[in-house]
Design a protein around this motif. Structure first.
Motif, PDB file in Angstrom:
ATOM      1  N   UNK A   1       3.763 -24.206 -13.461  1.00  0.00           N
ATOM      2  CA  UNK A   1       3.910 -25.608 -13.075  1.00  0.00           C
ATOM      3  C   UNK A   1       3.844 -26.549 -14.262  1.00  0.00           C
ATOM      4  N   UNK A   2       3.258 -26.091 -15.376  1.00  0.00           N
ATOM      5  CA  UNK A   2       3.005 -27.049 -16.450  1.00  0.00           C
ATOM      6  C   UNK A   2       3.045 -26.359 -17.799  1.00  0.00           C
TER       7      UNK A   2
ATOM      8  N   UNK B   1       3.820 -33.732  -8.571  1.00  0.00           N
ATOM      9  CA  UNK B   1       2.899 -34.575  -9.330  1.00  0.00           C
ATOM     10  C   UNK B   1       2.959 -36.035  -8.886  1.00  0.00           C
ATOM     11  N   UNK B   2       1.832 -36.736  -8.825  1.00  0.00           N
ATOM     12  CA  UNK B   2       0.507 -36.271  -9.251  1.00  0.00           C
ATOM     13  C   UNK B   2      -0.242 -35.434  -8.222  1.00  0.00           C
TER      14      UNK B   2
ATOM     15  N   UNK C   1       6.226 -29.509 -15.175  1.00  0.00           N
ATOM     16  CA  UNK C   1       5.927 -30.674 -16.027  1.00  0.00           C
ATOM     17  C   UNK C   1       5.807 -30.167 -17.472  1.00  0.00           C
TER      18      UNK C   1
ATOM     19  N   UNK D   1       4.687 -31.699 -21.170  1.00  0.00           N
ATOM     20  CA  UNK D   1       4.089 -32.917 -21.743  1.00  0.00           C
ATOM     21  C   UNK D   1       3.205 -32.555 -22.926  1.00  0.00           C
TER      22      UNK D   1
ATOM     23  N   UNK E   1       1.377 -39.300 -13.104  1.00  0.00           N
ATOM     24  CA  UNK E   1       1.743 -37.928 -12.739  1.00  0.00           C
ATOM     25  C   UNK E   1       1.092 -36.914 -13.676  1.00  0.00           C
ATOM     26  N   UNK E   2       1.118 -37.231 -14.962  1.00  0.00           N
ATOM     27  CA  UNK E   2       0.490 -36.318 -15.915  1.00  0.00           C
ATOM     28  C   UNK E   2      -1.008 -36.202 -15.625  1.00  0.00           C
ATOM     29  N   UNK E   3      -1.642 -37.356 -15.372  1.00  0.00           N
ATOM     30  CA  UNK E   3      -3.086 -37.355 -15.098  1.00  0.00           C
ATOM     31  C   UNK E   3      -3.412 -36.458 -13.901  1.00  0.00           C
ATOM     32  N   UNK E   4      -2.544 -36.453 -12.914  1.00  0.00           N
ATOM     33  CA  UNK E   4      -2.792 -35.654 -11.719  1.00  0.00           C
ATOM     34  C   UNK E   4      -2.778 -34.162 -11.998  1.00  0.00           C
ATOM     35  N   UNK E   5      -2.049 -33.737 -13.006  1.00  0.00           N
ATOM     36  CA  UNK E   5      -1.892 -32.308 -13.251  1.00  0.00           C
ATOM     37  C   UNK E   5      -2.575 -31.827 -14.529  1.00  0.00           C
ATOM     38  N   UNK E   6      -2.860 -32.747 -15.447  1.00  0.00           N
ATOM     39  CA  UNK E   6      -3.362 -32.327 -16.768  1.00  0.00           C
ATOM     40  C   UNK E   6      -4.859 -32.068 -16.688  1.00  0.00           C
TER      41      UNK E   6
END
Ligand code: HEC
Ligand code: HEC
Ligand SMILES: [Ca+2]
Ligand SMILES: [Ca+2]
Ligand SMILES: [Ca+2]
Ligand SMILES: [Ca+2]
Ligand SMILES: [Ca+2]
Ligand SMILES: [Ca+2]
Ligand SMILES: [Co+2]
Ligand SMILES: [Co+2]
Lengths: 196, 400, 400, 196
Positions: free
Chosen positions: C240-241, B20-21, C102, C104, D16-21
């Protein structure tokens, strides 16, 4: 259920059993007809055995020693051989017959196995040079170390309490594997064997 | 989030990171489809997770051992590809169509079974460890190998499926004088062991499957004996023959080998049971610590006499102990996992684990074993293992 | 017994048989030594024991399934190489060094974990089946496939090791509004499913090991979700998340797919649990009977709601039933083996098995399912399987 | 233990969150800036989608149909498409964005995904030709089949007694897989896929 309840498979014929039933016991049960002398054994041994076990059973590299080691069992580095350790002569016939020579097991005739047995026993001074091995003589051979075997498990030989606190005073590292250079690689490709 | 219209997967490139990202390349493409590997294999990233041997230990690889990579294993099942090996005349290539099991001796109905015949009998499955009694046997005189794999990797555990010996012996009609059983392999060693009838009728099976599939060749394909809790060598592989007799056969493997030489020159035979043992698998020489902080000390424990009752862990070389958590399932004569949380302050430490089995037996120290048996008994070294932790996080095999 | 002095192994020869009284060639020679295969593979004689696919079922092998060869499997563990496959965008080749998890959303401390980080948390192991809810889904309208493997092979079972979701969610500090969890994969489908927090905190794990070793690529290497007893699709692979939210996400796999269409046009969503099911694995179309005599009818049973309580077997198409023997161990949300002795007289027969789970649920017939749900709900076809035995011993898939 | 007890890993940064969320919910949560029209969507669709899904979403071979099937859900052979079956428009944006085009997922811009969403909705007569998809308009699109979903599991829907004796009168084989010629080989090599 009673015997034969399922009835699967086929009856084993006498001939079939004879073909596979190769085990020999200390009392001689299983020993076949035939015989062999120490001298005959020496010849066979030179052809099929000495390349690995040495001309006089002294062993080669890490191939086992077959003779010697008398009185060494209580020493710092015991040598366990047919002569110094094995409790029964029958085991020698049985094992040579089933497993030797290493690269061609069960290729020897029964006479050859008798001869080899006589020869290896003679190498260990257990029988004289004129010994003839057969199904009568072999069970009578008394192996020097037989009586030193205890055929009962004495364990548990350690009986500990489950101590949880202050179980010992000092702890001293008495030896470490670090720096001994004996450990093969534990990542990547396998170490090449020394014998290859 | 999104790429450019012009090019497909525009962010793919050798210099890219994949975390990430960034969106990893494997998320922006199709992988190979099903049945790419009709029989699957591990990821190439796991290529270091293999059985290994110690070249200087044996004369020939055909009469030798390889060790299971315990440092990489989790849970209690050993995957079949990583089960330790012990061959006395190499690994024969047995054709299951031609292979037969003969059962004879002091029986009413000597029979010959094909592998198909055998699989028709009622079957059982059990999860059992197998340990070579020489596991760790090179360390009686001192610490030599700095590796969990080489020190303890001659133990593995699988779900075995097969037919109870009691079922087969009933089928052939055992005569009352039948007190012993000879098991013989079809390998070049024609491996043999004598087994007392009491054990044979208790929990021994003729196994044809290992973790769901046919036995592996290294473990005796197509059939082997599983003698739960007893010396690995008694679990005769490539089994071809079972003979019922009235006395033990005193075969080479139960006289010349697998007997325990004492300092006074006497030797103990028929020491079949693998007494309780445990070892910490994480950390270990191959899996060092990475800086101070919270760790789960983890390991495996087992007993040839039944279930693991408890495991204790010490971080001060055996002065003080704390009881570890046992992981479910806890099964008889199977590996059992344990773990204990440890906050490592970065100081030197001496880690040990100690198993207590359901008979109340407490795993001994090496000094105790040496005092009782000297240093030449080779087999059955089930002593407590000490791992030395140094401030840089390295973990070493030491003796205390 | 014995050969001739002149030649070594004199009885070796192409025309020879290898069974008694002959001594097989593999007993009269040395096999290859240890670490011939540092990572072992099955015997070449087992080369037919593989995963197979049904080409006409799917458009592409990249979005397709392969079936486990249940007809060859024993016990409850599926060896990793034979675990069924279901990919939606192929099997990605994930680099564990670069892969990240990740966590979150509605949490106090969003974090990114490397695979090393993840393995430091306290871990658990559990033996659980995974079943694709489409297992057997092609048979609603009639009998199509004459094969156990293709009819029921989308279920497998392994020992999974990993970290409890509850441990991870505690570590990131879940906010009280967090009622749902989104799990997302790193494959080309970026596979997603919404999971209610109650289940997530119950028994779900982030698994990194399967039967002792690292997950296989086909099962989500390096990490996947294991959601015991729930639809296979929820066990998100290549994870992954994980996002914590207050509502479900209504992703494609929980709306367009994996919802159950009823005859009245309504559809049931969030039908996560795999209800109890069983099937006879021997005999089966691939493993016919060989003449009249005593057989052990054997099979597997499982329930997404807990333990198998009992299995009954009928040989007359469900008119009369006998209780089968359950094989140990019987574990929650795991495969369980059953068997029942049957003396086949050579007449036609209709074999069925029927599981009862610990909730008292009794496996339904296909007619009952069709009456309740019609023939278009695709998923969750856990009906009783009927095998037709014909006098020649053939076993066929039929519906009654 | 409290949050952060173990302290492993690293904090996830906003970037980083923005890239994956990438997930999108029915209420619009997760939809990014940007927009797209039906006409724009038609162009992108022709380039990247029609080869598999057909020019008008009618499907190709066994690749999914994206449009049509209205009123078919109660028929013998229901056609479940975006229009006839899908309960939420957000799922369309989310899925195209994460998983399509099949061979190059996550390669489209957000505007392209908006345009494709508008186009596929229009193919299904759910929005007009002048519809502009963006984060305001999409959550308001009501899908025709939404209310036919029950988001609660009605199972167990079968409640059986465990009958052991004389549980049914007749047993009739109603269908058999024999002779249907649909079963791939279960021995030897794998059958070649029809698509290869
Ligand atoms: C190619 C090498 C080789 C040859 C040739 C060979 N052996 Fe061996 N021998 C071995 C090996 C290796 C072992 C140990 C096998 C094992 O580990 O189980 C052994 C073991 C033995 C043992 C048991 C030793 C012990 O202390 O347990 C005897 C006895 C023996 N061989 C006799 C013979 C005889 C007699 C012959 C000739 C007919 C022979 N050997 C030929 C390699 C060989
Ligand atoms: C190479 C073939 C291919 C291309 C090109 C392609 N798709 Fe797909 N599409 C598929 C496959 C295969 C599936 C089913 C995937 C699965 O099984 O999960 C699918 C599924 C879908 C679905 C879900 C259908 C449903 O009912 O669940 C939608 C919507 C979709 N595609 C839209 C698109 C759009 C928009 C594009 C262009 C940007 C596109 N596809 C390009 C092959 C393709
Ligand atoms: Ca005999
Ligand atoms: Ca970049
Ligand atoms: Ca012993
Ligand atoms: Ca012949
Ligand atoms: Ca469902
Ligand atoms: Ca989100
Ligand atoms: Co985007
Ligand atoms: Co002979």
């Amino acid at each position: 259920e009673s015997a034969g309840y399922y009835g699967y498979g086929e009856p084993a014929t006498k001939e079939q059993i004879a073909g596979w039933d190769i085990d020999v016991r200390p009392d001689g049960k299983g020993l076949p007809e035939g015989s062999g002398t120490v001298d005959e054994g020496m010849n066979v041994y030179e052809t099929y055995c000495s390349s690995c076990h040495g001309a006089f059973g002294e062993g080669m590299g890490r191939f086992p020693k077959l003779a010697g080691g008398d009185g060494s069992l209580t020493e710092d580095r015991p040598e366990k051989t047919v002569g110094s350790y094995w409790p029964y002569a029958s085991t020698l016939w049985d094992y040579i017959h089933r497993a030797m020579p290493f690269f061609a097991p069960q290729s020897l005739t029964d006479d050859q196995v008798y001869a080899l047995t006589a020869y290896v026993l003679n190498l260990n001074y257990i029988v004289d040079g004129d010994f003839v091995a057969n199904k009568e003589t072999l069970p009578k051979v008394k192996m020097p170390n037989e009586d030193n075997f205890v055929w009962e498990d004495p364990r548990p030989d350690i009986h500990n309490e489950r101590c949880m606190k202050d179980c010992r005073d000092t702890v001293e590292v008495t030896d470490s594997a670090v720096g001994k250079n004996l450990t093969p690689s534990t990542t990547g490709p396998l170490d090449k064997g020394l014998t290859e | 989030v999104g790429g450019a219209l012009a090019g497909i997967s525009p962010r793919l490139g050798a210099a890219e990171t994949q975390y990430p990202p960034e969106i990893p390349s494997w998320t922006r493409s199709l992988g190979p489809g099903v049945v790419t590997d009709p029989y699957g294999v591990p990821s190439p990233f796991e290529k270091g997770v293999i059985r290994r041997n110690v070249p200087w230990l044996t004369a020939e690889k055909t009469s030798s051992i390889s060790f299971s990579p315990l440092q990489h294993l989790k849970g209690i099942i050993t995957p079949n590809g990583l089960f330790f090996e012990r061959h006395h005349a190499g690994r024969p290539e047995v054709d299951p169509q031609q292979h037969r099991l003969m059962i004879h001796g002091l029986v009413d109905r000597p029979i010959i079974l094909s592998m198909e015949d055998l699989q028709r009998f009622p079957s059982v499955s059990q999860i059992n460890f197998i340990e070579c009694p020489a596991n760790g046997g090179m360390e009686w005189r001192g610490a030599q190998l700095n590796s969990l794999q080489f020190l303890h990797g001659m133990v593995s555990c699988a779900e075995w499926t097969g037919v109870r010996l009691s079922t087969l012996l009933q089928e052939v009609g055992m005569k009352p004088e039948g007190k012993w059983l000879l098991a013989e392999g079809a390998d070049g060693a024609a491996m043999t062991r004598s087994i007392p009838m009491e054990k044979a009728l208790d929990d021994v099976i003729v196994a044809y499957a290992q973790n769901g599939e046919a036995l592996r060749r290294e473990q005796g394909y197509p059939i082997r004996l599983v003698v739960p809790g007893w010396e690995g060598n008694t679990h005769v592989k490539w089994l071809r023959r079972l003979e019922v007799g009235d006395k033990p056969w005193m075969q080479r493997e139960e006289t010349s080998k697998y007997t325990d030489l004492m300092p006074d020159g006497t030797a103990h035979g028929f020491t079949w049971v693998m007494e309780a043992k445990s070892v910490i698998t994480s950390p270990c020489p191959e899996m060092p610590l990475r800086g101070s902080g919270i760790y789960q000390i983890e390991g495996i424990a087992w007993s040839g006499k039944g279930k693991v009752k408890a495991v204790d862990v010490s971080v001060d070389g055996g002065r003080n102990w704390r009881q570890a958590r046992l992981r479910e399932p806890v099964m008889s004569k199977s590996l059992t996992r344990f773990s204990l949380e440890w906050n490592w302050d970065g100081n030197p430490a001496l880690l040990q684990s100690r198993v207590i089995d359901e008979t109340g037996y407490v795993q001994p120290t090496l000094s105790q074993l040496k005092e009782a048996r000297g240093t030449n008994s080779i087999y059955h070294k089930n002593a407590i293992q000490t791992w030395q932790v140094t401030p840089d996080g390295s973990v070493n095999n030491v003796q205390v």
